[in-house]
Write a protein that holds these residues in place. Structure first.
Motif, PDB file in Angstrom:
ATOM      1  N   HIS A  45      14.062 -36.540  20.478  1.00  0.00           N
ATOM      2  CA  HIS A  45      14.933 -35.498  21.027  1.00  0.00           C
ATOM      3  C   HIS A  45      14.197 -34.163  21.140  1.00  0.00           C
ATOM      4  CE1 HIS A  45      18.653 -37.760  21.303  1.00  0.00           C
ATOM      5  NE2 HIS A  45      18.352 -38.311  20.144  1.00  0.00           N
ATOM      6  N   GLU A  46      13.449 -33.807  20.118  1.00  0.00           N
ATOM      7  CA  GLU A  46      12.701 -32.548  20.160  1.00  0.00           C
ATOM      8  C   GLU A  46      11.611 -32.588  21.221  1.00  0.00           C
ATOM      9  OE1 GLU A  46      11.311 -31.604  16.241  1.00  0.00           O
ATOM     10  OE2 GLU A  46      13.355 -31.345  15.469  1.00  0.00           O
TER      11      GLU A  46
ATOM     12  N   TRP B 261      11.618 -34.411  23.942  1.00  0.00           N
ATOM     13  CA  TRP B 261      12.277 -34.358  25.242  1.00  0.00           C
ATOM     14  C   TRP B 261      12.628 -32.913  25.608  1.00  0.00           C
ATOM     15  CZ3 TRP B 261      12.557 -36.725  29.555  1.00  0.00           C
ATOM     16  CH2 TRP B 261      13.565 -36.421  30.471  1.00  0.00           C
ATOM     17  N   ASP B 262      13.137 -32.152  24.647  1.00  0.00           N
ATOM     18  CA  ASP B 262      13.454 -30.744  24.903  1.00  0.00           C
ATOM     19  C   ASP B 262      12.204 -29.958  25.295  1.00  0.00           C
ATOM     20  OD1 ASP B 262      16.123 -31.213  24.359  1.00  0.00           O
ATOM     21  OD2 ASP B 262      16.016 -30.438  22.299  1.00  0.00           O
TER      22      ASP B 262
ATOM     23  N   GLN C  41      11.255 -30.891  28.869  1.00  0.00           N
ATOM     24  CA  GLN C  41      12.144 -30.249  29.830  1.00  0.00           C
ATOM     25  C   GLN C  41      11.790 -28.776  29.997  1.00  0.00           C
ATOM     26  OE1 GLN C  41      16.129 -31.154  28.342  1.00  0.00           O
ATOM     27  NE2 GLN C  41      16.495 -32.228  30.275  1.00  0.00           N
ATOM     28  N   ASP C  42      11.566 -28.086  28.886  1.00  0.00           N
ATOM     29  CA  ASP C  42      11.192 -26.678  28.954  1.00  0.00           C
ATOM     30  C   ASP C  42       9.893 -26.492  29.721  1.00  0.00           C
ATOM     31  OD1 ASP C  42      13.384 -25.684  27.682  1.00  0.00           O
ATOM     32  OD2 ASP C  42      12.344 -25.138  25.821  1.00  0.00           O
TER      33      ASP C  42
END
Length: 97
Positions: free
Chosen positions: A27-28, A30-31, A34-35
């Motif tokens: 999850h981290e 992926w964030d 995306q950023d």
């Protein structure tokens, strides 16, 4: 993407799997991805807003999808805008010597 960011992703993933934290890492990561993609897009296209404002606008738009049917004029305007955006790209052939 992982290989470009981490020198040894196998070792890193093994560590997260062993500690039971693989889901949190995914999850981290992926964030972060995306950023990174949004930042690259912002650098090349948006000159009016700060990155944080741009990011907030993008995520607000994605949370509230529009279900309205577009008129023919709106659809033509979107297509023309997309065409204009695509014509701004310069494609150069690479020469191998």
């Amino acid at each position: 993407m992982m290989v470009s960011r981490y020198s040894c992703p196998d070792f890193l993933l093994d560590g997260y799997i062993g500690s039971g934290e693989l889901s949190r890492f995914i999850h981290e990561f992926w964030d972060i991805c995306q950023d990174s993609m949004l930042y690259e897009f912002w650098l090349n296209k948006d000159f009016k807003h700060s990155f944080n404002d741009f990011k907030e606008m993008v995520f607000q738009k994605s949370k509230h999808p529009s279900n309205k049917k577009l008129s023919d004029e709106e659809l033509k305007a979107i297509i023309e805008s997309s065409r204009d955006m695509l014509t701004q790209f310069e494609f150069k052939e690479s020469t191998h010597e």
